[in-house]
Design an enzyme around this catalytic site. Structure first.
Site, PDB file in Angstrom:
ATOM      1  N   HIS A  88       0.873  -1.190   0.000  1.00  0.00           N
ATOM      2  CA  HIS A  88       0.000   0.000   0.000  1.00  0.00           C
ATOM      3  C   HIS A  88       0.914   1.245   0.000  1.00  0.00           C
ATOM      4  O   HIS A  88       1.745   1.393  -0.887  1.00  0.00           O
ATOM      5  CB  HIS A  88      -0.914  -0.102   1.231  1.00  0.00           C
TER       6      HIS A  88
ATOM      7  N   HIS B 181      -1.955  -2.553  -9.732  1.00  0.00           N
ATOM      8  CA  HIS B 181      -3.001  -1.984  -8.885  1.00  0.00           C
ATOM      9  C   HIS B 181      -4.211  -2.903  -8.906  1.00  0.00           C
ATOM     10  O   HIS B 181      -4.525  -3.488  -9.936  1.00  0.00           O
ATOM     11  CB  HIS B 181      -3.413  -0.586  -9.380  1.00  0.00           C
TER      12      HIS B 181
ATOM     13  N   ASP C 232       2.620   5.677  -6.994  1.00  0.00           N
ATOM     14  CA  ASP C 232       3.825   5.729  -6.175  1.00  0.00           C
ATOM     15  C   ASP C 232       5.105   5.527  -6.955  1.00  0.00           C
ATOM     16  O   ASP C 232       6.194   5.643  -6.399  1.00  0.00           O
ATOM     17  CB  ASP C 232       3.738   4.698  -5.042  1.00  0.00           C
TER      18      ASP C 232
HETATM   19  N1  CMC Z   1       5.520  -7.128  -9.750  1.00  0.00           N
HETATM   20  C1  CMC Z   1       5.434  -8.369 -10.246  1.00  0.00           C
HETATM   21  N2  CMC Z   1       4.274  -9.035 -10.380  1.00  0.00           N
HETATM   22  C2  CMC Z   1       3.159  -8.423  -9.986  1.00  0.00           C
HETATM   23  C3  CMC Z   1       3.169  -7.132  -9.448  1.00  0.00           C
HETATM   24  C4  CMC Z   1       4.406  -6.477  -9.339  1.00  0.00           C
HETATM   25  N3  CMC Z   1       4.471  -5.242  -8.831  1.00  0.00           N
HETATM   26  N4  CMC Z   1       1.906  -6.755  -9.120  1.00  0.00           N
HETATM   27  C5  CMC Z   1       1.124  -7.802  -9.430  1.00  0.00           C
HETATM   28  N5  CMC Z   1       1.872  -8.807  -9.964  1.00  0.00           N
HETATM   29  C6  CMC Z   1       1.380 -10.082 -10.513  1.00  0.00           C
HETATM   30  C7  CMC Z   1       0.861 -10.993  -9.402  1.00  0.00           C
HETATM   31  O1  CMC Z   1       1.912 -11.796  -8.894  1.00  0.00           O
HETATM   32  C8  CMC Z   1      -0.185 -11.776 -10.150  1.00  0.00           C
HETATM   33  O2  CMC Z   1       0.474 -12.729 -10.946  1.00  0.00           O
HETATM   34  P1  CMC Z   1      -0.242 -14.152 -11.290  1.00  0.00           P
HETATM   35  O3  CMC Z   1      -1.513 -13.823 -12.001  1.00  0.00           O
HETATM   36  O4  CMC Z   1       0.751 -14.864 -12.134  1.00  0.00           O
HETATM   37  O5  CMC Z   1      -0.486 -14.803  -9.967  1.00  0.00           O
HETATM   38  C9  CMC Z   1      -0.783 -10.763 -11.094  1.00  0.00           C
HETATM   39  O6  CMC Z   1       0.251  -9.795 -11.317  1.00  0.00           O
HETATM   40  C10 CMC Z   1      -2.040 -10.078 -10.588  1.00  0.00           C
HETATM   41  O7  CMC Z   1      -1.720  -9.376  -9.406  1.00  0.00           O
HETATM   42  P2  CMC Z   1      -2.503  -9.524  -8.027  1.00  0.00           P
HETATM   43  O8  CMC Z   1      -1.580 -10.139  -7.019  1.00  0.00           O
HETATM   44  O9  CMC Z   1      -3.827 -10.175  -8.228  1.00  0.00           O
HETATM   45  O10 CMC Z   1      -2.712  -8.015  -7.689  1.00  0.00           O
HETATM   46  P3  CMC Z   1      -3.434  -7.427  -6.403  1.00  0.00           P
HETATM   47  O11 CMC Z   1      -4.578  -6.667  -6.858  1.00  0.00           O
HETATM   48  O12 CMC Z   1      -3.682  -8.499  -5.386  1.00  0.00           O
HETATM   49  O13 CMC Z   1      -2.273  -6.489  -5.803  1.00  0.00           O
HETATM   50  C11 CMC Z   1      -0.810  -4.648  -5.627  1.00  0.00           C
HETATM   51  C12 CMC Z   1      -2.127  -5.154  -6.177  1.00  0.00           C
HETATM   52  C13 CMC Z   1      -0.720  -3.149  -5.831  1.00  0.00           C
HETATM   53  C14 CMC Z   1      -0.743  -4.937  -4.113  1.00  0.00           C
HETATM   54  C15 CMC Z   1       0.361  -5.370  -6.336  1.00  0.00           C
HETATM   55  O14 CMC Z   1       0.300  -5.066  -7.714  1.00  0.00           O
HETATM   56  C16 CMC Z   1       1.712  -4.986  -5.761  1.00  0.00           C
HETATM   57  O15 CMC Z   1       2.143  -5.583  -4.763  1.00  0.00           O
HETATM   58  N6  CMC Z   1       2.417  -3.993  -6.367  1.00  0.00           N
HETATM   59  C17 CMC Z   1       3.663  -3.494  -5.834  1.00  0.00           C
HETATM   60  C18 CMC Z   1       3.425  -2.615  -4.621  1.00  0.00           C
HETATM   61  C19 CMC Z   1       2.821  -1.261  -4.999  1.00  0.00           C
HETATM   62  O16 CMC Z   1       3.290  -0.593  -5.904  1.00  0.00           O
HETATM   63  N7  CMC Z   1       1.789  -0.821  -4.248  1.00  0.00           N
HETATM   64  C20 CMC Z   1       1.204   0.501  -4.394  1.00  0.00           C
HETATM   65  C21 CMC Z   1      -0.211   0.451  -4.849  1.00  0.00           C
HETATM   66  S1  CMC Z   1      -0.831   2.053  -5.404  1.00  0.00           S
HETATM   67  C22 CMC Z   1      -0.766   3.092  -4.044  1.00  0.00           C
HETATM   68  C23 CMC Z   1      -1.758   2.721  -2.996  1.00  0.00           C
HETATM   69  O17 CMC Z   1      -2.956   2.793  -3.245  1.00  0.00           O
HETATM   70  O18 CMC Z   1      -1.332   2.377  -1.911  1.00  0.00           O
END
Ligand code: CMC
Length: 391
Positions: A228, A269, A326
């Protein structure tokens, strides 16, 4: 399954009705009370946006002046609150201090707080918006061993924050208008984002009738995680680790490897699956700030190259992973002289207006009930107790 549906991580569950913020993740649309984020970023300021989030309408000149004055009036913190900072080690993470000190405000504003009185709730919201910058600056001053600087109420919200962070007693300090303008814009972009993890936390804690300062402290805790708000700090740490363009492919491979916990920070996201409209604005501002401040930051070049390479990579394309808000905010904060450990604190200050708006909306809902998710039990079926000597 019985009577309820299973929705791990709340991917498809609306937890409440709200009139504050609208997001269309497929089209990259973000509206606050109907106003597009692009227009607010271009024309508004953080305090006006906070008023809009809380009250539902843009203020007229008189309403804006009154609201600004109220926010200025509450900037002081109780003298005895200063003692809290002495209890923390100098290297305590500022977010850990924020959680503790903001939570402790509950002890200062508890007696006489009538949770059924709208005016009492509104004063708590004002206090939170006003006092958090003072507390944040004090956290920073504590970490560098300098005395706390008192707020100056002739300055506006962002100027005052910069003043409390960077001025030193006995020395003249002039707030940079470039820094104040950039901060203002970043704060508008971070002000609210509907039911994200920290806002949902504030609502859940608030639904029990808890003290508002305790609710916001819980929001700060949720925001701190790297998935987050902690991502802005994570991006800078990651760019530092990558070091140079040649190393980008190696780190992309790590991000794609499902056995490696490393993720590309600032990418992806839950809701935006085409682009994050805030990231589009922030990328442009990043260019402007670096130019205006005369900063030549190789990290920005590295970030741009990383974005370019990742956006062509099949893994990121297939999964619709784009830079989020971010990805670039840290580069701007760095150019403004804000230390990396304070990045997530900046996010918390900005999000406070969103948190209090949602809390006020929830508290005003006559149908409101305590939040209470259910679960799918996967444990042992009923069995009989076995005494210790028979085990
Ligand atoms: N790097 C590599 N792989 C990723 C990433 C990433 N940053 N983000 C998602 N994936 C992959 C994930 O492993 C999954 O792969 P698979 O389908 O093979 O299992 C796929 O993409 C779909 O992702 P998800 O896990 O379903 O995504 P989510 O909605 O659960 O998580 C997130 C969203 C933002 C937590 C995640 O993308 C992440 O951890 N990003 C990095 C941290 C980040 O930048 N966070 C800030 C978010 S925006 C500011 C805020 O609102 O706080």
């Amino acid at each position: 399954l019985g009577y309820f549906t299973h929705d791990p991580s709340f991917g498809t569950t609306a937890s409440c009705e709200s009139e504050i913020t609208f997001i269309d993740g497929d089209k990259g649309v973000l509206l606050h009370r109907g106003y597009p984020i692009e227009q607010l970023a271009e024309n508004s300021n953080y305090i006006e946006t906070a008023y809009l989030l809380i009250h539902g309408e843009l203020p007229n000149a008189e309403e804006f002046a009154t609201f600004s004055n109220i926010i200025r009036r509450h900037t002081m913190i109780n003298e005895s609150l200063k003692k809290f900072f002495d209890g923390f080690r100098h290297d305590a993470h500022p977010m850990s201090m924020m959680m503790g000190v903001v939570g402790s405000l509950a002890a200062f504003y508890h007696d006489g707080l009538n949770m059924n009185d709208e005016e009492h709730l509104m004063v708590s919201a004002h206090r939170l918006i006003s006092k958090l910058p003072t507390i944040a600056a004090a956290c920073y001053k504590h970490s560098i061993g300098e005395p706390i600087v008192y707020p100056r109420n002739d300055l506006d919200y962002c100027e005052n924050l910069l003043y409390m962070m960077f001025s030193v007693p006995c020395e003249d300090y002039v707030v940079s208008p470039i820094a104040a303008k950039a901060l203002n814009l970043l704060f508008i972009l971070h002000a609210d984002h509907e039911q994200n993890a920290s806002t949902s936390t504030v609502r859940l804690v608030g639904s029990t009738g808890a003290n508002p300062f305790a609710c916001i402290s819980a929001g700060i805790a949720a925001l701190w995680g790297p998935a987050h708000g902690g991502a802005n700090e994570g991006v800078l740490t990651m760019l530092d680790e990558i070091g140079s363009v040649e190393n980008i492919p190696k780190f992309l491979e790590k991000a794609k490897d499902k056995n490696d916990p490393f993720k590309l920070m600032g990418f992806g996201h839950r809701v935006y699956k085409n682009f994050d409209p805030r990231a589009t604005i922030i990328r442009k501002v990043c260019y402007e700030v670096l130019e205006e401040t005369g900063t030549q930051d190789p990290m920005f070049e590295l970030a741009m190259k990383l974005e370019e390479i990742a956006l062509k990579d099949e893994y990121f394309v297939e999964r619709k992973l784009y830079p989020n808000v971010d990805f670039y905010s840290g580069v701007i904060y760095k150019a403004l002289g804000i230390p990396v450990s304070m990045f997530t604190v900046m996010f918390a200050l900005a999000r406070t207006s969103g948190w209090v708006s949602h809390w006020l909306e929830m508290m005003a809902d006559p149908k409101g009930r305590i939040g209470r998710p259910r679960q799918l039990y996967k444990g042992s079926p009923k069995r009989d107790y076995v005494s210790l000597d028979e085990r």
